[in-house]
Design a protein around this motif. Structure first.
Motif, PDB file in Angstrom:
ATOM      1  N   LEU A 214       0.791  -1.115  -0.089  1.00 39.95           N
ATOM      2  CA  LEU A 214      -0.025  -0.135  -0.196  1.00 39.95           C
ATOM      3  C   LEU A 214       0.786   1.319   0.110  1.00 39.95           C
ATOM      4  O   LEU A 214       2.003   1.166   0.437  1.00 39.95           O
ATOM      5  CB  LEU A 214      -0.714   0.136   1.442  1.00 39.95           C
ATOM      6  N   PRO A 215       0.398   2.444  -0.329  1.00 37.85           N
ATOM      7  CA  PRO A 215       1.197   3.509  -0.365  1.00 37.85           C
ATOM      8  C   PRO A 215       1.654   4.088   0.901  1.00 37.85           C
ATOM      9  O   PRO A 215       0.756   3.970   2.003  1.00 37.85           O
ATOM     10  CB  PRO A 215       0.310   4.486  -1.268  1.00 37.85           C
ATOM     11  N   VAL A 216       2.782   4.372   0.977  1.00 32.57           N
ATOM     12  CA  VAL A 216       3.365   4.895   2.362  1.00 32.57           C
ATOM     13  C   VAL A 216       2.563   5.941   2.995  1.00 32.57           C
ATOM     14  O   VAL A 216       2.737   6.454   3.982  1.00 32.57           O
ATOM     15  CB  VAL A 216       4.855   4.848   2.545  1.00 32.57           C
ATOM     16  N   VAL A 217       2.121   6.967   1.871  1.00 32.07           N
ATOM     17  CA  VAL A 217       1.741   8.049   2.121  1.00 32.07           C
ATOM     18  C   VAL A 217       0.188   7.992   3.087  1.00 32.07           C
ATOM     19  O   VAL A 217      -0.554   9.003   3.061  1.00 32.07           O
ATOM     20  CB  VAL A 217       1.403   9.115   1.276  1.00 32.07           C
ATOM     21  N   GLU A 218      -0.395   6.722   3.174  1.00 33.96           N
ATOM     22  CA  GLU A 218      -1.818   6.572   3.439  1.00 33.96           C
ATOM     23  C   GLU A 218      -2.149   7.465   4.693  1.00 33.96           C
ATOM     24  O   GLU A 218      -3.172   7.656   4.855  1.00 33.96           O
ATOM     25  CB  GLU A 218      -1.962   5.151   3.802  1.00 33.96           C
ATOM     26  N   TYR A 219      -1.295   7.637   5.709  1.00 33.31           N
ATOM     27  CA  TYR A 219      -1.501   8.205   6.900  1.00 33.31           C
ATOM     28  C   TYR A 219      -0.970   9.648   6.954  1.00 33.31           C
ATOM     29  O   TYR A 219      -1.071  10.250   8.023  1.00 33.31           O
ATOM     30  CB  TYR A 219      -1.174   7.370   8.158  1.00 33.31           C
ATOM     31  N   TYR A 220      -0.457  10.090   5.964  1.00 32.56           N
ATOM     32  CA  TYR A 220       0.542  11.247   5.979  1.00 32.56           C
ATOM     33  C   TYR A 220      -0.361  12.517   6.318  1.00 32.56           C
ATOM     34  O   TYR A 220      -0.054  13.297   7.257  1.00 32.56           O
ATOM     35  CB  TYR A 220       1.206  11.475   4.571  1.00 32.56           C
ATOM     36  N   ASP A 221      -1.876  12.676   5.587  1.00 28.08           N
ATOM     37  CA  ASP A 221      -2.624  13.587   6.139  1.00 28.08           C
ATOM     38  C   ASP A 221      -2.819  13.878   7.737  1.00 28.08           C
ATOM     39  O   ASP A 221      -2.868  14.750   8.314  1.00 28.08           O
ATOM     40  CB  ASP A 221      -3.853  13.768   5.505  1.00 28.08           C
ATOM     41  N   GLU A 222      -3.040  12.528   8.131  1.00 26.92           N
ATOM     42  CA  GLU A 222      -3.519  12.603   9.725  1.00 26.92           C
ATOM     43  C   GLU A 222      -2.144  12.799  10.616  1.00 26.92           C
ATOM     44  O   GLU A 222      -2.256  13.533  11.484  1.00 26.92           O
ATOM     45  CB  GLU A 222      -4.002  11.034   9.813  1.00 26.92           C
TER      46      GLU A 222
ATOM     47  N   MET B 268      -1.564  15.997  13.331  1.00 27.25           N
ATOM     48  CA  MET B 268      -1.015  15.831  14.742  1.00 27.25           C
ATOM     49  C   MET B 268       0.056  16.583  14.782  1.00 27.25           C
ATOM     50  O   MET B 268       0.308  17.155  16.117  1.00 27.25           O
ATOM     51  CB  MET B 268      -0.724  14.214  15.017  1.00 27.25           C
ATOM     52  N   GLY B 269       1.134  16.886  13.817  1.00 23.34           N
ATOM     53  CA  GLY B 269       2.207  17.538  14.202  1.00 23.34           C
ATOM     54  C   GLY B 269       3.355  16.781  14.609  1.00 23.34           C
ATOM     55  O   GLY B 269       4.537  16.475  14.104  1.00 23.34           O
ATOM     56  N   CYS B 270       3.024  16.438  15.910  1.00 19.52           N
ATOM     57  CA  CYS B 270       3.807  15.555  16.773  1.00 19.52           C
ATOM     58  C   CYS B 270       3.164  14.256  17.243  1.00 19.52           C
ATOM     59  O   CYS B 270       2.146  14.356  17.315  1.00 19.52           O
ATOM     60  CB  CYS B 270       4.351  16.189  18.060  1.00 19.52           C
ATOM     61  N   PHE B 271       3.854  13.108  17.312  1.00 22.94           N
ATOM     62  CA  PHE B 271       3.006  11.982  17.830  1.00 22.94           C
ATOM     63  C   PHE B 271       4.047  10.908  18.388  1.00 22.94           C
ATOM     64  O   PHE B 271       5.438  11.023  18.025  1.00 22.94           O
ATOM     65  CB  PHE B 271       2.437  11.357  16.621  1.00 22.94           C
ATOM     66  N   THR B 272       3.655  10.099  19.164  1.00 22.60           N
ATOM     67  CA  THR B 272       4.311   9.068  19.838  1.00 22.60           C
ATOM     68  C   THR B 272       4.118   7.691  19.039  1.00 22.60           C
ATOM     69  O   THR B 272       3.133   7.534  18.357  1.00 22.60           O
ATOM     70  CB  THR B 272       4.086   8.853  21.462  1.00 22.60           C
ATOM     71  N   LEU B 273       4.818   6.603  19.509  1.00 19.81           N
ATOM     72  CA  LEU B 273       4.709   5.371  18.821  1.00 19.81           C
ATOM     73  C   LEU B 273       3.051   4.968  18.941  1.00 19.81           C
ATOM     74  O   LEU B 273       2.370   4.163  18.272  1.00 19.81           O
ATOM     75  CB  LEU B 273       5.591   4.349  19.248  1.00 19.81           C
ATOM     76  N   GLN B 274       2.730   5.224  20.445  1.00 14.99           N
ATOM     77  CA  GLN B 274       1.267   4.902  20.952  1.00 14.99           C
ATOM     78  C   GLN B 274       0.531   5.596  19.859  1.00 14.99           C
ATOM     79  O   GLN B 274      -0.506   4.847  19.546  1.00 14.99           O
ATOM     80  CB  GLN B 274       1.373   5.067  22.184  1.00 14.99           C
TER      81      GLN B 274
ATOM     82  N   GLY C 198      11.212  10.685   4.203  1.00 16.17           N
ATOM     83  CA  GLY C 198      11.537  12.076   4.567  1.00 16.17           C
ATOM     84  C   GLY C 198       9.868  12.651   5.147  1.00 16.17           C
ATOM     85  O   GLY C 198       9.774  13.847   5.159  1.00 16.17           O
ATOM     86  N   TYR C 199       9.061  11.743   5.491  1.00 19.76           N
ATOM     87  CA  TYR C 199       7.472  12.236   5.835  1.00 19.76           C
ATOM     88  C   TYR C 199       7.880  12.419   7.359  1.00 19.76           C
ATOM     89  O   TYR C 199       6.795  13.572   7.764  1.00 19.76           O
ATOM     90  CB  TYR C 199       6.417  11.232   5.462  1.00 19.76           C
ATOM     91  N   ILE C 200       8.621  11.771   7.962  1.00 21.21           N
ATOM     92  CA  ILE C 200       8.592  12.132   9.634  1.00 21.21           C
ATOM     93  C   ILE C 200      10.107  12.198  10.001  1.00 21.21           C
ATOM     94  O   ILE C 200      10.823  11.779   9.215  1.00 21.21           O
ATOM     95  CB  ILE C 200       7.932  11.079  10.416  1.00 21.21           C
ATOM     96  N   GLU C 201      10.747  12.810  11.164  1.00 22.43           N
ATOM     97  CA  GLU C 201      11.469  12.622  11.730  1.00 22.43           C
ATOM     98  C   GLU C 201      11.626  12.320  13.350  1.00 22.43           C
ATOM     99  O   GLU C 201      10.440  12.742  13.738  1.00 22.43           O
ATOM    100  CB  GLU C 201      12.576  13.932  11.755  1.00 22.43           C
ATOM    101  N   ARG C 202      12.493  11.470  13.946  1.00 21.56           N
ATOM    102  CA  ARG C 202      12.358  11.509  15.448  1.00 21.56           C
ATOM    103  C   ARG C 202      13.086  12.505  16.009  1.00 21.56           C
ATOM    104  O   ARG C 202      14.171  12.985  15.660  1.00 21.56           O
ATOM    105  CB  ARG C 202      13.434   9.868  15.504  1.00 21.56           C
ATOM    106  N   ILE C 203      12.500  12.972  17.022  1.00 17.25           N
ATOM    107  CA  ILE C 203      12.907  14.251  17.546  1.00 17.25           C
ATOM    108  C   ILE C 203      13.624  13.856  18.714  1.00 17.25           C
ATOM    109  O   ILE C 203      14.922  14.216  19.142  1.00 17.25           O
ATOM    110  CB  ILE C 203      11.823  15.086  18.161  1.00 17.25           C
ATOM    111  N   HIS C 204      12.832  12.970  19.894  1.00 21.58           N
ATOM    112  CA  HIS C 204      13.504  12.413  20.790  1.00 21.58           C
ATOM    113  C   HIS C 204      12.875  11.348  21.333  1.00 21.58           C
ATOM    114  O   HIS C 204      11.902  11.632  21.633  1.00 21.58           O
ATOM    115  CB  HIS C 204      13.634  13.674  21.846  1.00 21.58           C
ATOM    116  N   ARG C 205      14.038  10.146  21.640  1.00 20.03           N
ATOM    117  CA  ARG C 205      13.256   9.177  22.088  1.00 20.03           C
ATOM    118  C   ARG C 205      11.843   8.730  21.514  1.00 20.03           C
ATOM    119  O   ARG C 205      11.945   8.401  20.370  1.00 20.03           O
ATOM    120  CB  ARG C 205      12.870   9.204  23.826  1.00 20.03           C
ATOM    121  N   ASN C 206      10.620   8.744  22.290  1.00 22.56           N
ATOM    122  CA  ASN C 206       9.652   8.112  21.567  1.00 22.56           C
ATOM    123  C   ASN C 206       8.610   9.430  21.079  1.00 22.56           C
ATOM    124  O   ASN C 206       7.424   9.320  21.093  1.00 22.56           O
ATOM    125  CB  ASN C 206       8.616   7.327  22.395  1.00 22.56           C
TER     126      ASN C 206
END
Length: 266
Positions: free
Chosen positions: A16-24, A28-34, A57-65
């Motif tokens: 499936l396209p990896v951009v499936e959840y990009y708009d969501e 959110m702007g920032c999010f955790t794995l949960q 390049g759709y997301i980057e890890r900021i710090h920890r989770n």
């Protein structure tokens, strides 16, 4: 060994396209794995999709989770440094000099963001900005400004005068205060009351009186500060030269600007 239904489904979803959840994610702007797991609904897909989103390049890890959505056109985080700081943890908010920046009254921007949070974390750097933890104040007066949780102007003034030596220094704090609009004297006194510190009343009373031509506070503010002042003579900056004794406040401090009456050279 026979493949499980879960593994077959996992491999099917990989197509499936990896951009499936990009708009969501952008919303959110920032999010955790949960957060991501709740959005996707399948734990088996989370690790794969996080890796794919980072690789593309759709997301980057900021710090920890904690991850941030990226603007794929500019390659920069969707959120500002202050929005990121206030979302590091559920109890986080921006304070001290960084709060003056958020409000638009700092004369210059620093390459660091002061984050108050009960949650302890090691200071870290992300995207050229150093995120520094400061101890939060119980029942701190906060507001939501430009999409982030930040201390009110009155709380920012009190916090910054209280911790100026650990943050940016007295001169930088004074520069910010000189640019402020008229403060709410009742909120200012409430912030001081929460600290319940006689020395802080001394420092705030002295600094604000020196800047009276800019802050225009009523006499009752200074009267209240004097009623709660510590009885001992204090040095506002330890081991500093050129301090002047201000007997109205019982404090050795640098001469700022404004009213310079009632002082005796040390």
């Amino acid at each position: 060994m026979r493949e499980t239904t879960e593994v077959k489904h996992y491999r099917k979803r990989k197509l499936l396209p990896v951009v499936e959840y990009y708009d969501e994610i952008r919303r959110m702007g920032c999010f955790t794995l949960q957060d991501f797991s709740r959005m996707v609904g399948e734990r088996s897909m989370v690790a794969y999709m996080i890796n794919e989103y980072q690789r593309n390049g759709y997301i980057e890890r900021i710090h920890r989770n904690l991850y941030t959505a990226m603007d794929i056109e500019t390659g920069r985080p969707m959120l500002s440094r202050y929005q990121i700081g206030s979302r590091l943890f559920p109890d986080a908010y921006v304070s001290h000099y960084s709060a003056f920046e958020v409000w638009g009254y700092a004369p210059r921007l620093l390459d660091e963001v002061y984050v108050a949070a009960e949650t302890r974390f090691t200071d870290f750097r992300y995207n050229g900005i150093f995120y520094r933890r400061v101890n939060p104040k119980a029942e701190s007066d906060k507001e939501r400004v430009s999409g982030c949780l930040v201390t009110s102007l009155e709380q920012t003034v009190v916090d910054s005068i209280n911790n100026f030596e650990k943050i940016v220094g007295l001169e930088a704090v004074v520069e910010c205060i000189m640019r402020l609009p008229k403060l709410d004297v009742d909120r200012l006194l409430q912030c001081l009351e929460k600290y319940g510190n006689g020395y802080l009343y001394q420092k705030c009373g002295y600094v604000m009186e020196q800047l009276q031509e800019y802050v225009d506070l009523p006499e009752r503010f200074y009267r209240e500060c004097r009623e709660h002042c510590a009885s001992t003579v204090r040095y506002m900056i330890k081991e500093a030269e050129g301090l002047v004794y201000h007997k109205g406040w019982g404090i050795y401090a640098p001469v700022l600007i404004g009213n310079r009456d009632e002082r005796v050279d040390a």
